[in-house]
Motif scaffolding. Structure first.
Motif, PDB file in Angstrom:
ATOM      1  N   SER A 124       8.684   9.231   1.974  1.00 60.20           N
ATOM      2  CA  SER A 124       8.629  10.682   1.843  1.00 60.20           C
ATOM      3  C   SER A 124       9.149  11.076   0.473  1.00 60.20           C
ATOM      4  O   SER A 124      10.002  10.401  -0.104  1.00 60.20           O
ATOM      5  N   VAL A 125       8.603  12.167  -0.050  1.00 64.40           N
ATOM      6  CA  VAL A 125       9.027  12.706  -1.339  1.00 64.40           C
ATOM      7  C   VAL A 125       9.558  14.112  -1.115  1.00 64.40           C
ATOM      8  O   VAL A 125       9.030  14.865  -0.297  1.00 64.40           O
ATOM      9  N   ARG A 126      10.641  14.447  -1.808  1.00 67.67           N
ATOM     10  CA  ARG A 126      11.222  15.776  -1.711  1.00 67.67           C
ATOM     11  C   ARG A 126      10.558  16.670  -2.757  1.00 67.67           C
ATOM     12  O   ARG A 126      10.788  16.526  -3.949  1.00 67.67           O
ATOM     13  N   ILE A 127       9.727  17.590  -2.279  1.00 62.78           N
ATOM     14  CA  ILE A 127       8.942  18.430  -3.179  1.00 62.78           C
ATOM     15  C   ILE A 127       9.844  19.246  -4.107  1.00 62.78           C
ATOM     16  O   ILE A 127       9.597  19.345  -5.311  1.00 62.78           O
ATOM     17  N   ASN A 128      10.900  19.838  -3.555  1.00 58.56           N
ATOM     18  CA  ASN A 128      11.770  20.698  -4.359  1.00 58.56           C
ATOM     19  C   ASN A 128      12.434  19.913  -5.481  1.00 58.56           C
ATOM     20  O   ASN A 128      12.553  20.391  -6.606  1.00 58.56           O
ATOM     21  N   MET A 129      12.869  18.693  -5.187  1.00 59.94           N
ATOM     22  CA  MET A 129      13.502  17.873  -6.213  1.00 59.94           C
ATOM     23  C   MET A 129      12.470  17.386  -7.222  1.00 59.94           C
ATOM     24  O   MET A 129      12.760  17.276  -8.414  1.00 59.94           O
ATOM     25  N   GLU A 170       0.831  -1.207   0.000  1.00 58.75           N
ATOM     26  CA  GLU A 170       0.000   0.000   0.000  1.00 58.75           C
ATOM     27  C   GLU A 170       0.861   1.251   0.000  1.00 58.75           C
ATOM     28  O   GLU A 170       0.576   2.225  -0.724  1.00 58.75           O
ATOM     29  N   ILE A 171       1.926   1.242   0.802  1.00 56.63           N
ATOM     30  CA  ILE A 171       2.808   2.408   0.878  1.00 56.63           C
ATOM     31  C   ILE A 171       3.482   2.652  -0.474  1.00 56.63           C
ATOM     32  O   ILE A 171       3.571   3.796  -0.947  1.00 56.63           O
ATOM     33  N   ILE A 172       3.939   1.581  -1.132  1.00 56.35           N
ATOM     34  CA  ILE A 172       4.586   1.744  -2.443  1.00 56.35           C
ATOM     35  C   ILE A 172       3.558   2.206  -3.476  1.00 56.35           C
ATOM     36  O   ILE A 172       3.850   3.071  -4.315  1.00 56.35           O
ATOM     37  N   ALA A 173       2.351   1.647  -3.425  1.00 58.39           N
ATOM     38  CA  ALA A 173       1.291   2.074  -4.343  1.00 58.39           C
ATOM     39  C   ALA A 173       0.977   3.559  -4.146  1.00 58.39           C
ATOM     40  O   ALA A 173       0.775   4.305  -5.119  1.00 58.39           O
ATOM     41  N   MET A 174       0.946   4.000  -2.899  1.00 54.54           N
ATOM     42  CA  MET A 174       0.710   5.413  -2.619  1.00 54.54           C
ATOM     43  C   MET A 174       1.832   6.272  -3.179  1.00 54.54           C
ATOM     44  O   MET A 174       1.590   7.357  -3.717  1.00 54.54           O
ATOM     45  N   ALA A 175       3.080   5.797  -3.041  1.00 51.17           N
ATOM     46  CA  ALA A 175       4.221   6.548  -3.571  1.00 51.17           C
ATOM     47  C   ALA A 175       4.078   6.734  -5.081  1.00 51.17           C
ATOM     48  O   ALA A 175       4.280   7.831  -5.617  1.00 51.17           O
ATOM     49  N   ILE A 176       3.715   5.659  -5.771  1.00 48.48           N
ATOM     50  CA  ILE A 176       3.538   5.725  -7.223  1.00 48.48           C
ATOM     51  C   ILE A 176       2.398   6.678  -7.583  1.00 48.48           C
ATOM     52  O   ILE A 176       2.545   7.561  -8.441  1.00 48.48           O
ATOM     53  N   ASN A 177       1.265   6.535  -6.922  1.00 52.80           N
ATOM     54  CA  ASN A 177       0.111   7.370  -7.245  1.00 52.80           C
ATOM     55  C   ASN A 177       0.302   8.820  -6.819  1.00 52.80           C
ATOM     56  O   ASN A 177      -0.310   9.728  -7.393  1.00 52.80           O
ATOM     57  N   THR A 178       1.158   9.045  -5.837  1.00 52.79           N
ATOM     58  CA  THR A 178       1.496  10.413  -5.443  1.00 52.79           C
ATOM     59  C   THR A 178       2.263  11.112  -6.557  1.00 52.79           C
ATOM     60  O   THR A 178       1.971  12.263  -6.908  1.00 52.79           O
ATOM     61  N   LEU A 179       3.255  10.433  -7.123  1.00 51.31           N
ATOM     62  CA  LEU A 179       4.022  11.017  -8.228  1.00 51.31           C
ATOM     63  C   LEU A 179       3.135  11.238  -9.444  1.00 51.31           C
ATOM     64  O   LEU A 179       3.241  12.258 -10.127  1.00 51.31           O
ATOM     65  N   LYS A 180       2.250  10.286  -9.711  1.00 52.62           N
ATOM     66  CA  LYS A 180       1.335  10.437 -10.844  1.00 52.62           C
ATOM     67  C   LYS A 180       0.385  11.616 -10.626  1.00 52.62           C
ATOM     68  O   LYS A 180       0.139  12.407 -11.545  1.00 52.62           O
ATOM     69  N   ALA A 181      -0.146  11.741  -9.420  1.00 56.68           N
ATOM     70  CA  ALA A 181      -1.066  12.839  -9.121  1.00 56.68           C
ATOM     71  C   ALA A 181      -0.374  14.191  -9.228  1.00 56.68           C
ATOM     72  O   ALA A 181      -0.983  15.177  -9.660  1.00 56.68           O
ATOM     73  N   ALA A 182       0.901  14.239  -8.843  1.00 56.62           N
ATOM     74  CA  ALA A 182       1.654  15.490  -8.939  1.00 56.62           C
ATOM     75  C   ALA A 182       1.853  15.912 -10.383  1.00 56.62           C
ATOM     76  O   ALA A 182       2.054  17.090 -10.670  1.00 56.62           O
TER      77      ALA A 182
END
Length: 419
Positions: free
Chosen positions: A314-319, A141-153
């Motif tokens: 966690s994702v680095r927004i600036n990067m 679930e955490i990895i799926a969220m990471a993927i969908n977070t990048l896609k949503a961004a």
């Protein structure tokens, strides 16, 4: 004037209008993704006691932290990370809350000597943590969220590389490496330094099979083929369980329909003291460093007095912003719908119209004229505002179309669609 008065310190930056708009838009999309999975936001203090981050389990060297003293002489730090405060909260304020607990956060963190992303000493970290669930389902679930977070961004091309530190720990245990050499070998493997790994292995009398398995960690990537190759090898029970765990996580991600974003790297060994199972990093074109990272850290909350399994990312927004810019991904620039121009004698009517239009969800800027309407036109052009509403005497209203260079007389009621 002081020499440094007009400058910012190394590693920090001013984020101006358009860039700040993009940053807030990305944060909004990420926040909405977190909420859609049932992860609710918390905010931890920017200032923490140094002791919070000084645990042997954590992996922040003290020289990387921004430290200072409070009025009682106690050492404080600007938080270098938000995962650790989440662990502190779980073991203290949320000690008796029903598990699992699902956190999300977006906030700035501070680190000296940070490599990558322009060596930023201050950057924005957005992430989630799930405390109290040790299953493969939670890892997936955490990895799926990471993927969908990048896609949503808005990021389109990226890859999530998944590792499992227990696989290497099992091999190291079987080989009988010293704790110093375990640390040294893991760092060489993580850097993909085959020669450096082999140099350390040559100090030990281990089987050719085991040596070959460890050397493979520096360069074997893939998905099902990698899992099968290691499963077919003669490996110890600890390493086999790690392979079965990563196999199950990959299978669940397939159920999410996200296999195309995933690859396996069993040589991903970030921090053996901190990581306890699945680890992962997110990479994209044009950025030489991970834009996100995550994994399982089951031992962290024990340093605060509570045993509790945990995983997150966690994702680095600036990067991420840099990656999206390098990929040519653009955002709509914020704009003003109309500029209301008026002399002071007509201020009340101008304010009335401006407020009425804002209630209609329009973006309205006001401008007090000290000369004539040409002054307002010049200002509107400088800010690419397409329309001007000029409030004249006796409720005379003129609408200027700056794009087509036309003007039209109207009334108060017609402008506001009244009557």
């Amino acid at each position: 004037m002081s020499r440094w008065k007009i400058y910012t310190p190394d590693g920090v930056q001013d984020i101006l209008f358009d860039e700040c708009y993009v940053k807030r838009e990305i944060e909004k999309r990420i926040r909405n993704t977190f909420r859609s999975y049932g992860y609710y936001e918390i905010e931890t203090p920017t200032i923490e006691f140094f002791d919070v981050f000084s645990s042997e389990i954590e992996h922040f060297p003290q020289e990387s932290m921004v430290k200072f003293f409070d009025q009682k002489g106690r050492i404080l730090v600007l938080r270098p990370d938000i995962t650790v405060p989440v662990a502190r909260i779980t073991a203290t304020k949320n000690r008796d809350v029903q598990l699992p607990i699902k956190y999300s956060y977006i906030g700035n963190v501070f680190r000296f000597n940070e490599v990558g992303g322009g060596r930023q000493n201050e950057f924005t970290q957005a992430g989630v943590e799930m405390l109290g669930d040790s299953s493969s389902e939670s890892d997936a679930e955490i990895i799926a969220m990471a993927i969908n977070t990048l896609k949503a961004a808005g990021l389109k091309e990226f890859k999530i590389e998944i590792g499992q530190v227990e696989f290497f720990k099992g091999l190291a245990e079987e080989a009988g490496f010293s704790s110093e050499d375990i640390d040294a070998i893991s760092k060489q493997i993580d850097k993909k330094d085959l020669v450096g790994v082999e140099e350390i292995l040559n100090r030990y009398e281990i089987s050719a099979r085991l040596k070959q398995l460890i050397l493979k960690l520096t360069g074997l990537f893939g998905l099902a083929d990698v899992i099968q190759e290691f499963k077919n090898s003669s490996i110890n029970e600890r390493s086999l369980k790690a392979i079965e765990n990563i196999e199950e996580v990959v299978s669940i991600l397939s159920d999410y329909g996200l296999s195309e974003y995933v690859s396996i790297d069993l040589g991903m060994l970030k921090s053996l003291n901190y990581d306890t199972g699945i680890t992962f990093r997110g990479f994209t074109n044009g950025v030489g460093f991970p834009i996100l990272s995550g994994g399982r850290y089951d031992n962290l909350t024990s340093s605060f007095g509570k045993e509790c399994p945990a995983t997150g990312f966690s994702v680095r927004i600036n990067m991420l912003m840099t990656a999206m810019e390098n990929s040519g991904i653009t955002f709509e620039r914020p704009s003003v719908d109309s500029l209301i121009c008026y002399e002071k004698t007509n201020r009340k009517r101008a304010i009335e119209i401006a407020e009425a239009l804002r209630k209609q969800d329009m973006k309205i800027e006001t401008f007090v004229l000290t000369e004539n309407i040409d002054q307002g036109k010049k200002y509107a052009s400088s800010k690419t505002i397409g329309g001007i509403i000029y409030i004249g005497e006796n409720d005379k209203i003129t609408v200027y179309d700056m794009i087509n260079d036309t003007k039209e007389e109207t009334s108060f009621n017609a402008l506001l669609n009244i009557g």
